[in-house]
Scaffold this active site. Sequence first.
Site, PDB file in Angstrom:
ATOM      1  N   SER A   1       8.501   2.122 -59.020  1.00 37.42           N
ATOM      2  CA  SER A   1       8.323   3.158 -58.362  1.00 37.42           C
ATOM      3  C   SER A   1       8.005   4.426 -59.099  1.00 37.42           C
ATOM      4  O   SER A   1       6.779   4.353 -59.503  1.00 37.42           O
ATOM      5  CB  SER A   1       9.694   3.295 -57.714  1.00 37.42           C
TER       6      SER A   1
ATOM      7  N   ASP B   1       6.184  -1.436 -48.283  1.00 40.36           N
ATOM      8  CA  ASP B   1       6.967  -0.837 -49.123  1.00 40.36           C
ATOM      9  C   ASP B   1       7.395   0.504 -48.248  1.00 40.36           C
ATOM     10  O   ASP B   1       6.632   1.140 -48.070  1.00 40.36           O
ATOM     11  CB  ASP B   1       6.463  -0.681 -50.367  1.00 40.36           C
TER      12      ASP B   1
ATOM     13  N   HIS C   1      11.154  -2.406 -51.591  1.00 40.19           N
ATOM     14  CA  HIS C   1      10.762  -1.393 -52.367  1.00 40.19           C
ATOM     15  C   HIS C   1      10.438  -2.013 -53.672  1.00 40.19           C
ATOM     16  O   HIS C   1      11.400  -2.587 -54.269  1.00 40.19           O
ATOM     17  CB  HIS C   1      11.576  -0.184 -52.494  1.00 40.19           C
TER      18      HIS C   1
END
Length: 531
Positions: free
Chosen positions: A245, A471, A499
């Site tokens: 991320s 995602d 994610h």
Amino acid sequence: MRATRRNRPATAVLAAAAASALLLAGCSSSGSPTPGDTGTPGASAGASGTAAKAAPLQPLPEQTPPALAPYYAQKLDWKSCDGEFECARFKVPLDYDRPAGGDITLAAVRKGASGGAQRLGSLLLNPGGPGGSAVDYLEAVARGYDPKVRAAYDLVGLDPRGVGRSAPVSCLSGERMDAYTAVDITPDDQAETDALIAADKEFAEACKAKSGDVLGHVSTVEAARDMDVLRALVGDDKLHYLGKSYGTYLGATYAGLFPGRVGRMVLDGAMDPSLDARAGNRTQAGGFETAWAAFAKDCAKREDCPLGRTEKEIGDRLTALFQQIDAKPLPTGSGRKLTEAQATTGVIQAMYAEFLWPQLRTALTDAVAGDGTALLALSDEYYERGEDGSYPNLMAANMAVNCLDLPAPFTGPEEARAAEADFAAASPHFGRDMAWMALSCTYWPDRPTGLPHTVRAVGAAPIVVVGTTRDPATPYAWAQSLAGQLETGRLLTYDGDGHTAYGRRNTCVDGAVNRYLLGGEAPAEGTRCAK
């Protein structure tokens, strides 16, 4: 993950995933090169946020400046901590432009290589955010990493500056955070608009009052420079790194600044540094809409789906539920009321991982019946609120980093309201919410130090970029863009939900990443993994 309150690591989600299967930013800061030619301002990506309009991040000189030599010459004193781990602390300059002006202390944790294989060095991990604690993440998931990876690498977690145990920024008390998370972020009139602005200003003013000078020195570029100090202190010539991320943005920034020091680098759930804040927020809203569509499609097939039997009906009833809660917040078992903002956050939280979908169906069933307890619990998970009402510094650090890394997308509420239609077109269910959240940095006390940029990292070793097609927080297009920007980028695609992808028991993704980490074999161009 660009929107100020949506750009977080889902550390708890990742830890839970690890237990069962094993989680915005810009660039340039004080003491760091700006995008464009060295010593000159770079071009902003503008409203379109396209890579074509963003100048490349320039590398730092290969030779360490003499003023920084003492930091690179420190000796780490690893001590046993938290059971099976070792902890150490080291110093870095508060301001890389003025290293004589004072230090801050950073915290790292290590799980030593288990042996049985040739040790390859340290593998630095970051779960995302900004604001996620890498120390907490490593301690939660270390056992879930592939045994061969654990045998070959010391796994290392470094809390970035401003985060967790590393000179953490501090803002609101737990009681005030409860109020902040409940504020209406889709204002319908001037009174609600004024309340939202007041909440954002209170947050910003509290951060400045409690954090002082540190608040202006928690940019991603500074955090990347800190990682290079740690690389030297653990004795590695190259930085081996796995970031998820926002951790992909941090890793890409390192690669742009120190391309010759890149070892084996994996960027999972990639962010696109070429986007300005407005474009990033809008495209992230679209990512959550894509994830919601996948949830709705799945929900429609299940008997316990509380919102209908078609995707359209489910979406329409969600909108109606949000409107009902906006008009009359729901009671909960805790005595707190569930507001529309918290209901939206609860739904957003469940978009991060498929294993949360059953929990969301139950929460929505209860909410339709007039009980907001379960949906508030999901919202609290998002913010990592403790049972005692306390909050970690996740959101404080999140805001502090985001507001330094990129200029605010709006100058005031008029621009946010004017952007509602644009955001709603990208995401009918979450777009308006995310347009108004983007207003937060407008009132930040420290001026932004970064601009949109591309990352070329010319001369770096191969860098593996992992993108998941559905995602929610880091849309797949971001991974495509980052992999295309990097001179040695190699895109690994996971056709699935949730994610990030590595460590979720997909043998194709995990196998490709592990082969690269252990043998340096990057996935072939066009490699695509199915659910």
